[in-house]
Design a protein around this motif. Structure first.
Motif, PDB file in Angstrom:
ATOM      1  N   THR A 211      16.171  -2.150 -16.461  1.00 14.72           N
ATOM      2  CA  THR A 211      15.537  -1.196 -16.780  1.00 14.72           C
ATOM      3  C   THR A 211      16.044   0.141 -15.590  1.00 14.72           C
ATOM      4  N   GLY A 212      16.096  -0.363 -14.428  1.00 10.08           N
ATOM      5  CA  GLY A 212      16.818   0.500 -13.274  1.00 10.08           C
ATOM      6  C   GLY A 212      15.402   1.193 -12.828  1.00 10.08           C
ATOM      7  N   VAL A 213      14.331   0.420 -12.617  1.00 10.23           N
ATOM      8  CA  VAL A 213      13.149   0.877 -12.127  1.00 10.23           C
ATOM      9  C   VAL A 213      13.462   1.005 -10.628  1.00 10.23           C
ATOM     10  N   ARG A 214      13.064   2.463 -10.208  1.00  7.63           N
ATOM     11  CA  ARG A 214      12.939   2.623  -8.971  1.00  7.63           C
ATOM     12  C   ARG A 214      11.666   3.075  -8.179  1.00  7.63           C
ATOM     13  N   ASN A 215      10.807   3.324  -8.757  1.00 14.28           N
ATOM     14  CA  ASN A 215       9.374   3.906  -8.425  1.00 14.28           C
ATOM     15  C   ASN A 215       8.512   2.808  -8.856  1.00 14.28           C
ATOM     16  N   LEU A 216       7.597   2.425  -7.893  1.00 15.23           N
ATOM     17  CA  LEU A 216       6.575   1.572  -8.170  1.00 15.23           C
ATOM     18  C   LEU A 216       5.327   2.035  -7.521  1.00 15.23           C
ATOM     19  N   SER A 217       4.151   1.951  -8.293  1.00 19.62           N
ATOM     20  CA  SER A 217       3.030   2.376  -7.700  1.00 19.62           C
ATOM     21  C   SER A 217       1.977   1.581  -8.214  1.00 19.62           C
ATOM     22  N   THR A 218       0.703   1.053  -7.373  1.00 19.74           N
ATOM     23  CA  THR A 218      -0.102   0.258  -7.864  1.00 19.74           C
ATOM     24  C   THR A 218      -1.628   0.802  -7.295  1.00 19.74           C
ATOM     25  N   VAL A 219      -2.613   0.819  -8.030  1.00 23.23           N
ATOM     26  CA  VAL A 219      -3.954   1.034  -7.536  1.00 23.23           C
ATOM     27  C   VAL A 219      -4.840   0.173  -8.040  1.00 23.23           C
ATOM     28  N   GLY A 220      -5.548  -0.212  -7.113  1.00 24.99           N
ATOM     29  CA  GLY A 220      -6.410  -1.520  -7.318  1.00 24.99           C
ATOM     30  C   GLY A 220      -7.988  -1.579  -6.802  1.00 24.99           C
TER      31      GLY A 220
ATOM     32  N   VAL B 265     -14.727 -13.677  -6.553  1.00 26.79           N
ATOM     33  CA  VAL B 265     -13.987 -12.761  -6.136  1.00 26.79           C
ATOM     34  C   VAL B 265     -13.513 -12.189  -7.495  1.00 26.79           C
ATOM     35  N   GLY B 266     -12.802 -10.882  -7.728  1.00 26.87           N
ATOM     36  CA  GLY B 266     -12.602 -10.255  -8.746  1.00 26.87           C
ATOM     37  C   GLY B 266     -11.461  -9.147  -8.284  1.00 26.87           C
ATOM     38  N   SER B 267     -10.400  -8.698  -9.345  1.00 28.83           N
ATOM     39  CA  SER B 267      -9.892  -7.630  -8.918  1.00 28.83           C
ATOM     40  C   SER B 267      -9.386  -7.144 -10.241  1.00 28.83           C
ATOM     41  N   TYR B 268      -9.318  -5.718 -10.269  1.00 27.52           N
ATOM     42  CA  TYR B 268      -8.692  -5.017 -11.404  1.00 27.52           C
ATOM     43  C   TYR B 268      -7.574  -3.917 -10.895  1.00 27.52           C
ATOM     44  N   ASN B 269      -6.408  -4.096 -11.193  1.00 30.52           N
ATOM     45  CA  ASN B 269      -5.289  -3.182 -10.806  1.00 30.52           C
ATOM     46  C   ASN B 269      -4.512  -2.622 -11.974  1.00 30.52           C
ATOM     47  N   LEU B 270      -4.183  -1.214 -11.702  1.00 31.55           N
ATOM     48  CA  LEU B 270      -3.329  -0.528 -12.361  1.00 31.55           C
ATOM     49  C   LEU B 270      -1.851  -0.429 -11.981  1.00 31.55           C
TER      50      LEU B 270
ATOM     51  N   SER C  52       0.383   3.248 -17.630  1.00 32.05           N
ATOM     52  CA  SER C  52      -0.283   2.390 -16.552  1.00 32.05           C
ATOM     53  C   SER C  52      -0.199   0.912 -17.501  1.00 32.05           C
ATOM     54  N   PHE C  53      -0.164  -0.035 -16.588  1.00 28.12           N
ATOM     55  CA  PHE C  53      -0.206  -1.434 -16.944  1.00 28.12           C
ATOM     56  C   PHE C  53      -1.459  -2.058 -16.222  1.00 28.12           C
ATOM     57  N   PRO C  54      -2.356  -2.311 -16.854  1.00 29.29           N
ATOM     58  CA  PRO C  54      -3.673  -2.902 -16.386  1.00 29.29           C
ATOM     59  C   PRO C  54      -3.531  -4.309 -16.025  1.00 29.29           C
ATOM     60  N   THR C  55      -4.209  -4.878 -14.958  1.00 23.39           N
ATOM     61  CA  THR C  55      -4.463  -6.472 -14.876  1.00 23.39           C
ATOM     62  C   THR C  55      -5.621  -6.477 -14.179  1.00 23.39           C
ATOM     63  N   GLY C  56      -6.409  -7.660 -14.587  1.00 21.94           N
ATOM     64  CA  GLY C  56      -7.500  -7.953 -13.746  1.00 21.94           C
ATOM     65  C   GLY C  56      -7.914  -9.514 -13.950  1.00 21.94           C
ATOM     66  N   TYR C  57      -8.717  -9.811 -12.969  1.00 24.64           N
ATOM     67  CA  TYR C  57      -8.901 -11.247 -12.911  1.00 24.64           C
ATOM     68  C   TYR C  57     -10.389 -11.414 -12.282  1.00 24.64           C
ATOM     69  N   ALA C  58     -10.942 -12.691 -12.305  1.00 21.94           N
ATOM     70  CA  ALA C  58     -12.178 -13.062 -11.746  1.00 21.94           C
ATOM     71  C   ALA C  58     -12.079 -14.312 -11.533  1.00 21.94           C
ATOM     72  N   GLY C  59     -12.664 -15.033 -10.316  1.00 20.24           N
ATOM     73  CA  GLY C  59     -12.518 -16.436  -9.851  1.00 20.24           C
ATOM     74  C   GLY C  59     -13.520 -16.471  -8.794  1.00 20.24           C
ATOM     75  N   ILE C  60     -13.158 -17.853  -8.026  1.00 18.99           N
ATOM     76  CA  ILE C  60     -13.867 -18.328  -7.078  1.00 18.99           C
ATOM     77  C   ILE C  60     -13.027 -18.939  -5.838  1.00 18.99           C
ATOM     78  N   THR C  61     -13.101 -18.415  -4.908  1.00 15.83           N
ATOM     79  CA  THR C  61     -12.321 -18.999  -3.676  1.00 15.83           C
ATOM     80  C   THR C  61     -13.134 -19.824  -2.707  1.00 15.83           C
ATOM     81  N   LEU C  62     -12.467 -20.886  -2.300  1.00 13.73           N
ATOM     82  CA  LEU C  62     -13.099 -21.947  -1.373  1.00 13.73           C
ATOM     83  C   LEU C  62     -12.292 -22.027  -0.275  1.00 13.73           C
ATOM     84  N   ASN C  63     -12.717 -21.868   1.099  1.00 16.11           N
ATOM     85  CA  ASN C  63     -12.028 -21.985   2.389  1.00 16.11           C
ATOM     86  C   ASN C  63     -12.907 -23.346   2.780  1.00 16.11           C
ATOM     87  N   LEU C  64     -11.889 -24.335   3.297  1.00 17.02           N
ATOM     88  CA  LEU C  64     -12.306 -25.618   3.607  1.00 17.02           C
ATOM     89  C   LEU C  64     -11.617 -25.760   4.843  1.00 17.02           C
TER      90      LEU C  64
END
Length: 447
Positions: A104-113, A296-301, A315-327
């Motif tokens: 598609t020849g995309v040259r410009n990309l921006s995200t807001v989250g 954790v959770g995130s929502y991005n455009l 805009s192309f929205p995306t979102g997720y929710a989950g659990i993180t574990l650091n051992l």
């Protein structure tokens, strides 16, 4: 008309505030004036002494540290945004969370989250929760310790100034008596009743007393300056003390049958609180192998376009929710070494407590012995003042009648001055030793 009314209203408020600012400022001043009692000096010091105020500020700082630590239990919310211009190549599919069609020849990309996390278990935050109670207790005890020190220092400095002032009063009375004696000796010499030795001896004694008075006056200035310092009074301010000998005589007595309880000593309680904090530190490292768990959770455009002008049209929205574990798996034995160190610190704290018990017991025995010794001296010396006054009156009268020599008058006068000085010295030593005994018992009141 409405604008004029509003203008007049706000002008009135402004002028009222300006005129009352000096009055508001004056109400905040804390001054000490006129003859002040020991209680007033102590109360002033507890409000104004920099050490006490610093301890209070330390409490407030600790409270902020506690809130900073506990803030880890609250949800953490952050936002992010980016803009990239691809002058070569183009973003790959899924790189921004949205599928970008190839070619598609995309040259410009921006995200807001927007990202959010909530701690479910975290060893660091658990440490902050467990230590909050004991850290508050420690700093409150530290403030109390500062207040006790100030009460002790102000009381002793107060008595020291009063002692010098009474010494000055006694010296002034002695000078008045010597001046009368000098006048009598000179008159007897002029009348040919005695030789010039008498009035020369009177002159020597008078000069000695005058020198003593000057020394005492300078000592009062020095001791008053120290009292101002421990009270937190501006050195340029005048300070005069109130004296009531009968009240201080009554206040000098204390029950010497009280039993020592080390738990009453603030220093001992501070060490116990420190040990409690160190025990919590041991548990922190002991359970340091446990994982940190967070929700954790995130929502991005995502926005992308070949032309910048069309970038934010879709805009192309995306979102997720989950659990993180650091051992933690292996940290190079860091946790074990810290655990061993923390246990050694607890062992050292136990020895500090044992040493404090011994030191407190020694301090109490010394303070009790000092008080009893000063009390016995005070009881005996108090009787000497009346006896010395009677002797001086009799000897002075006998000298005028030619029965006694002037040397007898000088001796009687010296005995009277010594008895009066010894009395007040014994009284204020007794009061100071009472302060030491109360502090050693842990019963010195902070009023």
């Amino acid at each position: 008309m409405k604008k004029i009314k509003y203008l007049a209203f706000f002008t009135t408020i402004y002028l009222t505030l300006i005129l009352h600012i000096p009055l508001f400022a004056q109400t905040g001043l804390d001054t000490v004036g006129g003859p002040v009692s020991l209680k007033q000096c102590v109360e002033f010091a507890l409000r104004n002494q920099p050490i006490v105020r610093q301890a209070s500020i330390d409490e407030q700082i600790n409270e902020k540290d506690i809130r900073i630590g506990l803030s880890g239990w609250l949800p953490q919310l952050t936002s992010s945004g980016l803009y990239n211009y691809y002058f070569k190549g183009s973003p790959q599919a899924g790189a921004s969370g949205a599928n970008i069609p190839a070619g598609t020849g995309v040259r410009n990309l921006s995200t807001v989250g927007l990202q959010a996390s909530q701690a479910l278990y975290n060893n660091d935050v658990m440490l902050a929760s467990k230590t909050a109670k004991y850290s508050r207790q420690y700093y409150k005890q530290n403030t109390l310790s500062s207040q006790i020190s100030v009460v002790s220092d102000v009381s002793k400095a107060f008595f020291d100034v009063l002692l010098s002032q009474k010494q000055l009063d006694i010296t002034n009375e002695d000078i008045a008596r010597l001046q009368r004696s000098l006048k009598d000796a000179r008159s007897r010499y002029d009348a040919g009743v005695s030789d010039k030795t008498d009035y020369k001896q009177a002159t020597i004694s008078l000069n000695n007393s005058l020198a003593t008075r000057k020394q005492t006056e300078e000592a009062i200035k020095s001791k008053t300056a120290y009292l101002k310092q421990v009270m937190g009074v501006d050195g340029t301010k005048q300070l005069s003390l109130a004296f009531d000998s009968s009240r201080y005589e009554q206040a000098a007595f204390i029950d010497t049958n009280q039993k020592l309880d080390v738990n009453n000593r603030i220093e001992y309680r501070l060490l116990q609180t420190t040990k409690s904090l160190q025990n919590i530190n041991v548990n922190y490292y002991k359970y340091g192998f446990l994982p940190s768990i967070s929700a954790v959770g995130s929502y991005n455009l995502a926005y992308f376009s070949h032309d910048f002008s069309d970038l934010y049209n879709r805009s192309f929205p995306t979102g997720y929710a989950g659990i993180t574990l650091n051992l933690p798996i292996f940290q190079g034995t860091k946790r074990l070494q810290n655990l061993s160190k923390a246990k050694l610190q607890v062992e050292r704290a136990d020895l500090d407590i044992l040493n404090a018990q011994n030191a407190i017991n020694t301090e109490y025995v010394q303070a009790l012995a000092g008080y009893k010794s000063n009390y016995a001296s005070y009881q005996l010396i108090r009787q000497n003042v009346d006896l010395a006054k009677d002797v001086y009156k009799i000897v002075s009268l006998q000298y005028r009648e030619g029965v006694k020599t002037y040397l007898d008058v000088i001796v009687a006068q010296s005995d009277l001055r010594t008895a009066e000085l010894s009395y007040y010295n014994a009284l204020f030593q007794l009061l100071s030793s009472k302060i030491d005994l109360q502090r050693s018992l842990g019963t010195l009141a902070v009023e």
